[in-house]
Design an enzyme around this catalytic site. Structure first.
Site, PDB file in Angstrom:
ATOM      1  N   ARG A 116       9.560  49.748  50.832  1.00 18.17           N
ATOM      2  CA  ARG A 116      10.075  50.227  51.442  1.00 18.17           C
ATOM      3  C   ARG A 116       8.677  50.815  52.308  1.00 18.17           C
ATOM      4  O   ARG A 116       9.931  51.219  53.634  1.00 18.17           O
ATOM      5  CB  ARG A 116      10.254  51.563  51.147  1.00 18.17           C
ATOM      6  CG  ARG A 116      11.779  51.101  50.071  1.00 18.17           C
ATOM      7  CD  ARG A 116      12.193  53.154  49.761  1.00 18.17           C
ATOM      8  NE  ARG A 116      11.975  53.396  48.886  1.00 18.17           N
ATOM      9  CZ  ARG A 116      11.672  54.281  47.666  1.00 18.17           C
ATOM     10  NH1 ARG A 116      12.522  55.058  48.225  1.00 18.17           N
ATOM     11  NH2 ARG A 116      10.657  54.622  47.203  1.00 18.17           N
ATOM     12  N   LYS A 154       6.167  44.823  32.609  1.00 19.79           N
ATOM     13  CA  LYS A 154       6.765  46.080  31.702  1.00 19.79           C
ATOM     14  C   LYS A 154       5.962  47.449  32.266  1.00 19.79           C
ATOM     15  O   LYS A 154       5.520  47.552  33.183  1.00 19.79           O
ATOM     16  CB  LYS A 154       5.715  45.970  30.479  1.00 19.79           C
ATOM     17  CG  LYS A 154       3.809  46.851  30.742  1.00 19.79           C
ATOM     18  CD  LYS A 154       3.381  46.914  29.778  1.00 19.79           C
ATOM     19  CE  LYS A 154       3.353  48.449  29.083  1.00 19.79           C
ATOM     20  NZ  LYS A 154       2.741  48.839  29.756  1.00 19.79           N
ATOM     21  N   HIS A 177       0.188  41.951  29.786  1.00 19.80           N
ATOM     22  CA  HIS A 177      -1.426  41.007  30.287  1.00 19.80           C
ATOM     23  C   HIS A 177      -1.786  40.695  29.400  1.00 19.80           C
ATOM     24  O   HIS A 177      -2.731  39.802  29.393  1.00 19.80           O
ATOM     25  CB  HIS A 177      -0.973  41.332  31.460  1.00 19.80           C
ATOM     26  CG  HIS A 177      -2.563  42.933  30.880  1.00 19.80           C
ATOM     27  ND1 HIS A 177      -1.357  44.271  30.754  1.00 19.80           N
ATOM     28  CD2 HIS A 177      -3.466  43.383  31.069  1.00 19.80           C
ATOM     29  CE1 HIS A 177      -2.332  45.600  30.869  1.00 19.80           C
ATOM     30  NE2 HIS A 177      -3.661  44.703  30.768  1.00 19.80           N
ATOM     31  N   LYS A 186      -5.250  37.496  28.304  1.00 17.20           N
ATOM     32  CA  LYS A 186      -6.765  37.779  28.244  1.00 17.20           C
ATOM     33  C   LYS A 186      -7.442  36.576  27.610  1.00 17.20           C
ATOM     34  O   LYS A 186      -7.044  35.980  26.338  1.00 17.20           O
ATOM     35  CB  LYS A 186      -7.036  39.280  27.061  1.00 17.20           C
ATOM     36  CG  LYS A 186      -6.729  40.692  28.023  1.00 17.20           C
ATOM     37  CD  LYS A 186      -6.645  41.645  27.359  1.00 17.20           C
ATOM     38  CE  LYS A 186      -6.454  42.971  28.440  1.00 17.20           C
ATOM     39  NZ  LYS A 186      -7.839  43.641  29.603  1.00 17.20           N
ATOM     40  N   GLU A 193      -9.173  52.997  25.599  1.00 15.09           N
ATOM     41  CA  GLU A 193      -9.510  53.813  27.009  1.00 15.09           C
ATOM     42  C   GLU A 193      -9.498  55.516  27.169  1.00 15.09           C
ATOM     43  O   GLU A 193     -10.188  55.784  26.891  1.00 15.09           O
ATOM     44  CB  GLU A 193      -8.174  53.948  27.876  1.00 15.09           C
ATOM     45  CG  GLU A 193      -7.373  52.209  27.516  1.00 15.09           C
ATOM     46  CD  GLU A 193      -6.137  52.759  28.494  1.00 15.09           C
ATOM     47  OE1 GLU A 193      -6.249  51.890  30.061  1.00 15.09           O
ATOM     48  OE2 GLU A 193      -5.297  52.743  28.164  1.00 15.09           O
ATOM     49  N   ASP A 196       3.687  53.317  26.221  1.00 17.51           N
ATOM     50  CA  ASP A 196       3.167  51.903  27.130  1.00 17.51           C
ATOM     51  C   ASP A 196       2.459  50.873  26.182  1.00 17.51           C
ATOM     52  O   ASP A 196       1.790  50.275  27.391  1.00 17.51           O
ATOM     53  CB  ASP A 196       2.765  53.078  27.399  1.00 17.51           C
ATOM     54  CG  ASP A 196       1.275  52.667  28.685  1.00 17.51           C
ATOM     55  OD1 ASP A 196       1.913  52.380  29.763  1.00 17.51           O
ATOM     56  OD2 ASP A 196       0.186  52.988  28.846  1.00 17.51           O
ATOM     57  N   HIS A 239       1.031  45.499  23.769  1.00 20.21           N
ATOM     58  CA  HIS A 239       0.182  44.598  23.848  1.00 20.21           C
ATOM     59  C   HIS A 239      -0.233  44.676  22.515  1.00 20.21           C
ATOM     60  O   HIS A 239      -0.144  43.966  22.261  1.00 20.21           O
ATOM     61  CB  HIS A 239       0.080  46.011  24.880  1.00 20.21           C
ATOM     62  CG  HIS A 239      -0.262  46.143  26.123  1.00 20.21           C
ATOM     63  ND1 HIS A 239       0.067  44.593  27.129  1.00 20.21           N
ATOM     64  CD2 HIS A 239      -0.856  47.205  26.844  1.00 20.21           C
ATOM     65  CE1 HIS A 239       0.513  45.313  28.194  1.00 20.21           C
ATOM     66  NE2 HIS A 239      -0.230  46.668  28.341  1.00 20.21           N
ATOM     67  N   LYS A 254      -6.297  57.300  25.099  1.00 25.16           N
ATOM     68  CA  LYS A 254      -6.891  57.518  26.492  1.00 25.16           C
ATOM     69  C   LYS A 254      -7.611  58.594  26.309  1.00 25.16           C
ATOM     70  O   LYS A 254      -7.611  59.228  25.571  1.00 25.16           O
ATOM     71  CB  LYS A 254      -5.606  58.245  27.584  1.00 25.16           C
ATOM     72  CG  LYS A 254      -4.323  57.198  28.140  1.00 25.16           C
ATOM     73  CD  LYS A 254      -4.309  56.564  28.811  1.00 25.16           C
ATOM     74  CE  LYS A 254      -3.370  55.874  29.203  1.00 25.16           C
ATOM     75  NZ  LYS A 254      -3.299  54.265  29.940  1.00 25.16           N
TER      76      LYS A 254
HETATM   77  C1  BG6 Z   1      -1.504  49.153  31.298  1.00 28.60           C
HETATM   78  C2  BG6 Z   1      -1.143  50.606  30.849  1.00 28.60           C
HETATM   79  O1  BG6 Z   1      -0.140  48.251  30.443  1.00 28.60           O
HETATM   80  O2  BG6 Z   1      -2.095  48.981  29.969  1.00 28.60           O
HETATM   81  C3  BG6 Z   1      -1.984  51.472  31.002  1.00 28.60           C
HETATM   82  O3  BG6 Z   1       0.298  50.744  31.125  1.00 28.60           O
HETATM   83  C4  BG6 Z   1      -2.734  50.926  30.461  1.00 28.60           C
HETATM   84  O4  BG6 Z   1      -1.741  53.087  29.928  1.00 28.60           O
HETATM   85  C5  BG6 Z   1      -3.133  49.205  30.801  1.00 28.60           C
HETATM   86  O5  BG6 Z   1      -4.366  51.318  30.822  1.00 28.60           O
HETATM   87  C6  BG6 Z   1      -5.096  48.860  29.900  1.00 28.60           C
HETATM   88  O6  BG6 Z   1      -4.578  47.953  30.168  1.00 28.60           O
HETATM   89  P1  BG6 Z   1      -5.938  46.998  30.655  1.00 28.60           P
HETATM   90  O7  BG6 Z   1      -6.139  45.754  30.502  1.00 28.60           O
HETATM   91  O8  BG6 Z   1      -7.165  47.922  31.526  1.00 28.60           O
HETATM   92  O9  BG6 Z   1      -7.041  47.201  29.044  1.00 28.60           O
END
Ligand code: BG6
Length: 489
Positions: A50, A150, A180, A184, A218, A237, A242, A340
């Site tokens: 936008r 997602k 994603h 990997k 993370e 999330d 994942h 996190k």
């Molecule tokens: C995302 C989540 O799908 O994956 C994030 O929404 C997360 O919260 C991320 O940080 C982690 O991805 P990666 O590839 O950095 O492990």
């Protein structure tokens, strides 16, 4: 230079082009494919958002993102300028009526038979509207494809509504639901390790495996995504998508082929065999946590509620004891954990084998074998075996890793970002690494039960200090089973 399979020329339209994912991951991944010579000359990449900017300003944003996010030794100003010639910008408000989508129509004129892809890197609440507009404007053609980031909804009902709405325009064969993690390197390697080596299959079951651990830790907090994250939490999330996908790839039966539906059908069977977590067992089988202020690598970081700027009961950590009720895995717990602001960024799958039946070298000599698959930060696979410590005098057993590390074996190869592979798979039309609708439904169905059980039992998150491995209860959960998390120093 790595080998790659050529792809046909394409027009890739990225909705949400000025957003974080797009600038941090999608455009840098496309640039890397360009540097490797994989993007055909006639291809076009059209950023849609936008913001009142023009193509020159958008190219500048992509350029700056390259300088900011690319490793220093990968920055190539000249090539980036070449790449940017493929990039255009179309200003469109996705919620505006079809009559206001002229900028995108113009950008896509003269497609010349390019594969047409719409990548929705926007809030999921816009997915159906965008699909509808693409139909109304006739920009969605019978062969065009759609990619959905997602999260697909926040529960089974909302996910179904999205899949129904998008599905009315794009059939399942043209719908690429991205996770994603499936792109990997180690995740791909898990499939090869399991199904290209005869050695593995006979030991891959409850007969020899004691339990499996999947950790996605993370260091980062919510990084300006607080609004989204607070409505989501770690379960929605990370786990629903994942982590369950990783669990599926560890647990699935050998597919007959690498065909997309063969693999996805096997994953669905695993998800359908996941034991339900309910109000009776949720306390024993899950731990919810939320980080408070602490230190990460010596640096003070604030609590989640301070990052957010308001009180919250959302979990930033979750640990789960999952069980799969099928013949291969009955009695083998899959301990799942993500959070996190944990001590270090580390994603790992640990397959721990059983003890030998009789300890002929003495009680406590050696440790159970472990296969440790590291997804990040340093990809690799290590098999921990017990060996005789060299030297005379007695028989001392030592546990040492057999390193199947890619770095040594394939030295010098750059590991592509997951999005590089997945984007090229969309262009090629290969759905193997994308989630089928029934998989997403099954994962939500299981997650919804767990969320309802938390709600029913009023499970508030336990606080953990940032920089630590989650609340103590997560250690206790495994301790109660006589097990421990694999947390090497
Ligand atoms: C995302 C989540 O799908 O994956 C994030 O929404 C997360 O919260 C991320 O940080 C982690 O991805 P990666 O590839 O950095 O492990």
């Amino acid at each position: 230079m790595a080998e790659f399979i050529p792809v046909p020329p394409f027009d890739l339209v990225v909705f949400g082009a000025t957003g974080d994912l797009s600038l941090r991951k999608l455009f840098p991944s496309l640039l890397h494919r360009f540097l490797d010579g994989q993007i055909p000359a006639q291809s076009r990449i059209i950023g849609v958002a936008r913001s009142e900017i023009d193509t020159a300003a958008f190219r500048q944003m992509v350029h700056e993102a390259h300088l900011k996010f690319a490793p220093k030794d990968h920055i190539d100003e000249a090539k980036c300028t070449e790449f940017l010639k493929h990039v255009e910008y179309a200003r469109v408000d996705a919620t505006a009526p079809a009559s206001e989508w002229g900028a995108l129509k113009d950008a896509l004129a003269d497609g010349n038979g390019n594969v047409r892809i719409f990548y929705l890197s926007t809030a999921p609440s816009l997915f159906v509207t965008i699909a509808q507009r693409l139909a109304e404007t006739s920009l969605a053609t019978p062969t065009s494809r759609i990619v959905l980031e997602k999260p697909i909804g926040r529960d089974l009902a909302s996910s179904r509504a999205i899949n129904d709405g998008v599905g009315a325009v794009f059939d399942e064969r043209r719908t690429f639901r991205i996770d994603h993690y499936l792109g990997k390197e180690t995740v791909q390697n898990l499939l090869v390790l399991r199904f290209a080596n005869m050695l593995i299959e006979p030991i891959w079951s409850r007969a020899t495996i004691d339990h499996v651990q999947i950790t996605v830790a993370e260091e980062i907090g919510v990084e300006g995504r607080g609004d989204y994250y607070d409505k989501s939490g770690a379960l929605r999330d990370m786990v629903q998508n994942h982590i369950l996908q990783l669990l599926c790839l560890v647990a699935l039966e050998p597919p007959n082929t690498m065909n997309a539906d063969a693999i996805r059908t096997e994953k669905l069977k695993v998800l359908s065999a996941l034991r339900r977590i309910d109000a009776q067992n949720v306390g024993a089988k899950t731990v919810r946590g939320q980080y408070k202020a602490g230190l990460i690598k010596g640096k003070a970081v604030p609590a989640y509620v301070e990052d957010l700027g308001k009180p919250s009961k959302t979990e930033t950590f979750v640990a789960i004891k999952a069980e799969i009720d099928n013949w291969r895995w009955a009695g083998v717990p899959f301990y799942l954990r993500t959070g996190k602001r944990m001590g270090a960024r580390r994603s790992e799958i640990v397959v721990q084998f059983k003890d030998t039946p009789v300890p002929i070298f003495g009680a406590g000599a050696g440790e159970p074998n472990k296969l440790v698959m590291r997804l990040q930060p340093d990809e690799g696979v290590r098999l921990w075996l017990n060996m005789k410590e060299p030297g005379p005098g007695g028989l001392r057993v030592k546990t040492a890793p057999l390193d199947l590390s890619f770095a040594e074996e394939f030295g010098g190869v750059r590991y592509p970002d997951a999005y590089e592979r997945l984007l090229m798979d969309v262009v090629r039309g290969n759905l193997s690494l994308f989630m089928r609708r029934d998989e997403v439904d099954a994962a939500w169905d299981w997650a919804d039960d767990l969320l309802a059980a938390w709600e029913e039992t009023g499970q508030a998150p336990k606080l953990y200090t940032a920089g630590e491995n989650g609340p103590d209860q997560s250690t206790v959960m495994l301790g109660n089973d006589g097990r421990a998390w694999w947390d090497p120093e």
